[in-house]
Enzyme design. Structure first.
Site, PDB file in Angstrom:
ATOM      1  N   HIS A 102       0.777  -1.244   0.000  1.00  0.00           N
ATOM      2  CA  HIS A 102       0.000   0.000   0.000  1.00  0.00           C
ATOM      3  C   HIS A 102       0.808   1.294   0.000  1.00  0.00           C
ATOM      4  CE1 HIS A 102      -0.060   0.158   4.726  1.00  0.00           C
ATOM      5  NE2 HIS A 102       1.089  -0.277   4.253  1.00  0.00           N
ATOM      6  N   HIS A 103       2.140   1.219   0.026  1.00  0.00           N
ATOM      7  CA  HIS A 103       2.939   2.456   0.104  1.00  0.00           C
ATOM      8  C   HIS A 103       3.421   2.970  -1.252  1.00  0.00           C
ATOM      9  CE1 HIS A 103       3.004   2.569   4.405  1.00  0.00           C
ATOM     10  NE2 HIS A 103       3.654   1.429   4.531  1.00  0.00           N
ATOM     11  N   ALA A 104       3.429   2.131  -2.270  1.00  0.00           N
ATOM     12  CA  ALA A 104       3.964   2.561  -3.560  1.00  0.00           C
ATOM     13  C   ALA A 104       3.150   3.716  -4.133  1.00  0.00           C
ATOM     14  CB  ALA A 104       3.983   1.394  -4.542  1.00  0.00           C
ATOM     15  N   ASP A 144      -0.656   5.309   2.931  1.00  0.00           N
ATOM     16  CA  ASP A 144      -0.502   6.570   2.207  1.00  0.00           C
ATOM     17  C   ASP A 144      -0.658   6.434   0.701  1.00  0.00           C
ATOM     18  OD1 ASP A 144       1.892   5.090   2.195  1.00  0.00           O
ATOM     19  OD2 ASP A 144       3.137   6.870   1.945  1.00  0.00           O
ATOM     20  N   HIS A 175       0.536   4.033   8.078  1.00  0.00           N
ATOM     21  CA  HIS A 175      -0.525   4.684   7.301  1.00  0.00           C
ATOM     22  C   HIS A 175      -0.547   4.204   5.855  1.00  0.00           C
ATOM     23  CE1 HIS A 175      -1.972   8.435   5.011  1.00  0.00           C
ATOM     24  NE2 HIS A 175      -3.038   7.817   5.485  1.00  0.00           N
TER      25      HIS A 175
END
Length: 393
Positions: free
Chosen positions: A136-138, A178, A176
């Protein structure tokens, strides 16, 4: 629509690995699958292998320039111009270093999450779980936080494009979510909900309550940044009340959830002090909300979790057991000290560098309470109320 849930898995997904010293270790997938198999909870007919996502799907979220960089840096010996540019694309950092076959392997991970979305939206199953996903951070032009391609964002963009679906994204990772938030920050048809340790002290440093979306998407970004050393009761109070209000306000067509399990007290990369209890209760609430608002449509992904021996196999197994209404859940209600399969413990204890827990849930009555429990709980209550400020009652 069929009632049986689908478990998407391929042993080759364990090839998503940066180096031998890196904390992101997909051996946790093998440990989880073995645990489910040894208790007879993973029938052959539930298993599906991921497909490989084509470039057009990656372009739903990532730029052509970034995809080309990932391709070039996936070569056994990348060319110098791309080596020099790797840091600009977030792929030459301690967290997210490039590795051979990176594009091929990560495209396969994306394909697993896309397959989950397709099976659910075509009515072939109500629930689909892809534990290899949840990166989920890419970001659009950068890798970050152990993530190369953002399979969660790509699956959501696909759901929007192909099915015009209103998507509620729920992120339980202690970091998070993000990348997913920024992908849909101005989109009124995607609501992102993330509960995580406050970014004051933890990567990626975002996810404050004021991040509520922009333009037509204002109000559809919901963040719950909890205090370090938050425990089960406070975490679940925040999660339940805000998520139920979010779902009732947004009224989604489908839920996509990310099940990072690094808010556990044993996790080495964060400071939250929860037990296995939250990993039993959070999927149960998401399951209920899927049936309340979405006709049961629920796509679940993996995520963070860096105590791969003591935490991840139990936590991820509980997601699948919830999806399938497995009788073990009722047994846990009656006996919180229910033991893990002895065969699984005997198989993996010789390899584990730590003593494996003997039970599904943790003996929290033996744990030392956090010294600032009252203050932490009070601060989280204030955060909870602020997070709900623009949600309808």
């Amino acid at each position: 629509m069929k009632d049986a849930s689908v478990f998407i898995y391929d042993p080759e997904e364990s090839d998503y690995r940066f180096n031998d010293e890196h904390p992101f270790n997909q051996k946790r997938l093998d440990l989880t699958v073995d645990l489910l198999n040894r208790m007879g909870a993973l029938p052959e007919e539930a298993l599906r292998k991921p497909i490989t996502a084509e470039a057009e799907k990656l372009l739903l979220v990532h730029s052509e320039e970034y995809i080309q960089a990932v391709r070039e840096l996936s070569c056994p010996s990348p060319r110098e111009p791309w080596l020099s540019a790797a840091e600009r694309y977030g792929l030459r950092t301690e967290d997210t270093p490039f590795f051979p076959r990176m594009h091929e392997i990560t495209s396969h991970v994306v394909g697993g999450s896309l397959l989950a979305a397709e099976l659910v939206m075509k009515g072939e199953t109500k629930h689909a779980l892809h534990l290899g996903g949840g990166l989920h951070h890419a970001l659009r032009n950068q890798g970050a936080g152990f993530c190369v391609y953002n399979d969660a964002s790509i699956a959501i963009a696909h759901l929007k494009k192909e099915y015009q679906a209103r998507v509620l994204y729920i992120d339980t990772d202690v970091h998070h979510g993000d990348g997913v938030q920024w992908s849909f920050y101005s989109d009124p048809d995607v609501c992102t909900f993330s509960i995580h340790e406050t970014g004051k002290y933890l990567f990626p440093g975002t996810g404050g309550v004021p991040e509520r979306g922009e333009g037509e998407g204002f109000g559809f970004s919901v963040n719950l940044p909890v205090e370090p050393y938050t425990e089960d009761d406070s975490w679940m109070e925040c999660f339940e009340e805000v998520l139920e209000r979010t779902a009732a306000t947004f009224r989604p067509d489908v839920i996509v959830s990310q099940h990072g399990c690094d808010a556990h007290a044993y996790d080495p990369l964060a400071h939250v002090h929860c037990s296995m209890r939250i990993y039993k209760e959070m999927p149960a609430l998401i399951h209920k909300l899927a049936h309340t608002w979405c006709g049961g449509r629920w796509i679940a992904l993996g995520g963070g979790g860096y105590d791969l021996w003591r935490v991840v196999p139990r936590a991820w197994s509980l997601v699948w057991l919830t999806m399938t209404d497995h009788p073990l859940l009722k047994q846990l209600e009656e006996n919180p000290k229910l033991p893990l399969p002895l065969e699984w413990l005997d198989r993996w204890q010789p390899e584990s560098p730590v003593e494996l827990p003997p039970t599904w849930l943790d003996p929290v009555d033996c744990w030392t309470p956090m010294p600032r429990r009252i203050d932490i709980t009070a601060k989280n209550k204030v955060t909870k109320e602020l997070a709900m400020l623009y949600l309808n009652k």
